[in-house]
Scaffold this motif. Sequence first.
Motif, PDB file in Angstrom:
ATOM      1  N   GLY A 175       0.774  -1.238   0.000  1.00  0.00           N
ATOM      2  CA  GLY A 175       0.000   0.000   0.000  1.00  0.00           C
ATOM      3  C   GLY A 175       0.799   1.279   0.000  1.00  0.00           C
ATOM      4  N   ARG A 176       2.113   1.210  -0.036  1.00  0.00           N
ATOM      5  CA  ARG A 176       2.929   2.424  -0.045  1.00  0.00           C
ATOM      6  C   ARG A 176       2.849   3.098  -1.416  1.00  0.00           C
ATOM      7  N   GLU A 177       2.602   4.417  -1.405  1.00  0.00           N
ATOM      8  CA  GLU A 177       2.453   5.153  -2.664  1.00  0.00           C
ATOM      9  C   GLU A 177       3.789   5.292  -3.380  1.00  0.00           C
ATOM     10  N   LEU A 178       3.762   5.056  -4.695  1.00  0.00           N
ATOM     11  CA  LEU A 178       4.949   5.198  -5.529  1.00  0.00           C
ATOM     12  C   LEU A 178       4.813   6.301  -6.574  1.00  0.00           C
ATOM     13  N   MET A 179       3.572   6.616  -6.977  1.00  0.00           N
ATOM     14  CA  MET A 179       3.390   7.603  -8.045  1.00  0.00           C
ATOM     15  C   MET A 179       1.949   8.107  -8.035  1.00  0.00           C
ATOM     16  N   HIS A 180       1.790   9.412  -8.193  1.00  0.00           N
ATOM     17  CA  HIS A 180       0.471  10.021  -8.313  1.00  0.00           C
ATOM     18  C   HIS A 180       0.354  10.698  -9.673  1.00  0.00           C
ATOM     19  N   PHE A 181      -0.773  10.483 -10.334  1.00  0.00           N
ATOM     20  CA  PHE A 181      -1.059  11.076 -11.640  1.00  0.00           C
ATOM     21  C   PHE A 181      -2.064  12.199 -11.430  1.00  0.00           C
ATOM     22  N   LEU A 182      -1.681  13.420 -11.818  1.00  0.00           N
ATOM     23  CA  LEU A 182      -2.436  14.622 -11.468  1.00  0.00           C
ATOM     24  C   LEU A 182      -2.976  15.306 -12.717  1.00  0.00           C
TER      25      LEU A 182
END
Length: 311
Positions: A175-182
């Motif tokens: 569940g650790r975030e690696l990338m966010h698409f904005l």
Amino acid sequence: MTERLVSHLRYAALAVPNFDEETEFFKKHWGLTELERTEDLAYLVAEGSPEPYILRLRRAEKRIDLVAFGTKDRGDLHKLADKLHAEGVQFVHEPRELSQPGGGYGFRVFDGDGRVLEFSTEVELRQSRKIREREPIPVKLSHVVFNSADLNTSAQWYIDHLDFAISDSLVTPDGRELMHFLRTNPHHHSIAIAQGPHHSLHHVSFEMRGIEEWMRGTGKILRSGTRMIWGPGRHNVGDNTFAYFLSPAGNTIEYTTELAVLDEDTWHPSRMDVSDLDTQDQWGTAAEMSELVARESFNDIDKGLFVAPPV
């Protein structure tokens, strides 16, 4: 429908030490057209885009000079400037007439990590043309991706100050975030931010006319002797195709097409597990993502943070 003051992505500006070689690569192989060039600056056009230019290169130590966005009109631009002032954002310069090709009216700020962002309006658009069937050149700038040593803090700055929204995220199995698409409009993402060892450029992506043109462009770049980092394939997040290459300056650049366009009123962000091969590549045509592939896009540490470029 979500109303935002930032309307769209305009151009990316990069500084590179091998300015002549990099400029020639983007003209001869990548398919951009030189609009204007001086000894130390080159403005490059995508034939399918009405933007005055989509890539600016400058002769200097390697860094991101800036990323530029548009606003609908001068009213929205001043609303945005007032909002950012009230929120304590550091300005590079106040709203003013711009002197670059295409002119316009705009201002620049530092984002939370120290990258320079430009916002402009009333830019003189160029006469673009329809890219022909099977013509393997970019239509426009698709998106820009940053690396961040603190992913969530970096992404939150864009959400809080510019009203960007997260379309989807990549996460590890735990569940650790690696990338966010904005996104700043219905296109799935205009920027993305990836967790990395330091702040740097991850990649710059260029939109092709369609699958046929994307594949022909990919083959063209391979035949030029340019190294492919990853691809060809099709991501799950954004549903876009990908073919990543390494430019002569060591920046990752991408040909893509068919990026998803969302119904923002009904869209719900997903958290997609990067260990699922379908997340990486729906088609299974690209090699599995590995640390070796990822390391190329970590890039060199950006030494331009909180230092405004001279132009």
